[in-house]
Design an enzyme around this catalytic site. Structure first.
Site: not given
Lengths: 191, 269
Positions: A16, A43, A136
């Site tokens: 991310s 992401h 996540d």
């Protein structure tokens, strides 16, 4: 890193915020025709930021392909999860996309791909979790480990955003903590 | 965790007892969904879920709805709608009558988007929009023209990005947490349940939209459905798929021309 005798067929890297700089230090240095399939789940902003795949292709020697539905997996290639879809493995030869609701406010979600990879590739899976600012990926790493695969997290000290790898470490869902150099050499010694 | 064998057992049960055929669906997505329903409805074991499905018709209805509901948005991928507005809709204008099919329309957001563009092009009056879905529950929503009000800001931005020339808020009124679309936009919409797996072609269309439905099917079923669309398209009709779906691997590829870079193809014969 000798513990795990897995011969990976699939390496999934989840990242991310702060993960692109890591990838730019690792991916261009991969040895040619590496003997596994490499999948990136990052992401991304919604919509079509098609630049990312171009940017990665400009830096990498291996071809980087943004996955379309039912795309075939090939060894020695890098696949990027498309924006606004979850990326799943239908079987060892085929990707599959899914536009179900976001997980951890994210689509693609790293957990979703890690879990699917663990389900299909079992012990032949390596999951690597990079820099990021949310939680996540850690549950997915747990699933990879439960299936006999290998879970690596970026050393939070080397991460621009330490939260995501730190969550996996706090939950004890990892086999190794590795800095950027160690991740690169790990990927290059896989056979 | 539900195993692959257990999933197959469930799907075979459902097919044998109720006639719903999920055998050609993508296993990976189905597995996630069944796993989610299993957790959500707090089944202690796979055997209990299986027993419930074999003995409780009402629960089966709920299960099928959960298994087949798809997320949808108004003007999702604005560049797609821009192309539809600029290159597809104008070429429908000369037709005396326009027929459009939204296959797997879910709660109708894409139907509403296309209806708005047809109205802006002055073509809605002579159009008929068919919305079909396997899931009967979502179709009631389509007929009422309901959209969650908290999404309207995003949809308004999508609409503007797609080249929408009007004030988006003129198309709906707020009503108890929902946006109700102007009746004009839904009165040309016909809804019906239709199963892409087992039902056949039912009309000829100038434009078929089926976006992010094929991703849930395996390759064989995708080919079957693309063949169904081919049979249902008029000679120069358009087929629009989701942004990561393609006809590249199917037999249709040779006589359809893509409007690059969008996932819109025009039949050439």
């Amino acid at each position: 890193m000798e513990k795990n005798p897995v011969t990976p067929k699939l390496v999934v890297i989840g990242g991310s915020a702060g993960s692109l700089t890591v990838l730019f230090q690792v991916l261009p240095e991969l040895r040619p025709s590496f003997p596994y399939t490499l999948v990136l789940v990052l992401h991304r902003k919604g919509g079509s930021d098609s630049h990312l795949v171009d940017l990665l292709n400009a830096k990498c020697t291996a071809p980087v392909i943004e996955v379309e539905d039912k795309e075939a997996l090939q060894i020695g290639q890098i696949y990027l999860a498309p924006s606004d879809y979850h990326l799943l493995l239908e079987d060892r030869a085929t990707f599959c996309l899914d536009d179900d609701e976001k997980i951890h406010y994210s689509r693609p979600s790293i957990d979703v791909t890690f879990e699917s990879a663990a389900h299909v590739f079992g012990k032949d899976t390596v999951g690597i979790l990079l820099s990021g600012a949310n939680d996540d990926g850690s549950e997915g790493l747990a699933r990879i480990r439960a299936a006999g695969g290998m879970a690596i997290v970026q050393d939070p000290n080397s991460a621009q955003m330490p939260v995501m790898p730190q969550v996996a470490i706090d939950k004890n869902h990892y086999d190794y903590v590795a800095d950027i150099d160690q991740i690169r050499s790990y990927l290059n010694q896989l056979s | 965790m539900i195993t692959d064998t257990e999933l197959t057992t469930l799907l075979e049960d459902i097919y044998r007892q109720y006639g719903y055929d999920f055998i050609g669906y993508s296993k990976s997505s189905l597995h996630r969904r069944v796993q989610r329903i299993f957790a959500m409805d707090k089944f202690p074991s796979f055997a209990e879920l299986r027993y419930k499905l074999l003995t409780d018709d009402l629960y089966v209805k709920h299960f099928i709805e959960e298994l087949t509901v798809n997320v949808t948005e108004m003007f999702r991928d604005p560049h797609f709608y821009k192309t539809l507005r600029e290159q597809v809709i104008p070429s429908l204008a000369s037709k005396p009558f326009i027929r459009i099919w939204h296959a797997g329309c879910s709660t109708g957001e894409e139907i509403f988007s296309v209806a708005i563009m047809l109205q802006e092009a002055g073509l809605l009056e002579k159009s008929l929009i068919y919305g079909t879905d396997l899931n009967a529950k979502v179709l009631a929503n389509v007929r009422r023209g309901l959209v969650p009000i908290d999404q309207m800001k995003k949809y308004s931005e999508n609409y503007i990005a797609s080249g929408g020339p009007k004030d988006f808020s003129q198309y709906y009124t707020a009503h108890y947490g929902q946006a109700i679309l102007n009746q004009k936009l839904t009165e040309k919409v016909i809804t019906s349940t239709h199963n892409l797996v087992s039902d056949s072609s039912f009309n000829e269309f100038d434009l078929i939209l089926c976006r992010n439905v094929l991703i849930y099917f395996n390759k064989n079923l995708q080919d079957h459905v693309l063949d169904l669309f081919d049979k249902s398209l008029s000679p120069l009709g358009f087929l629009a798929l989701g942004s990561k779906e393609t006809i590249r691997f199917s037999g249709l590829a040779t006589y359809y021309q893509q409007i690059q870079p969008e996932k819109i193809w025009r039949k050439t014969q």
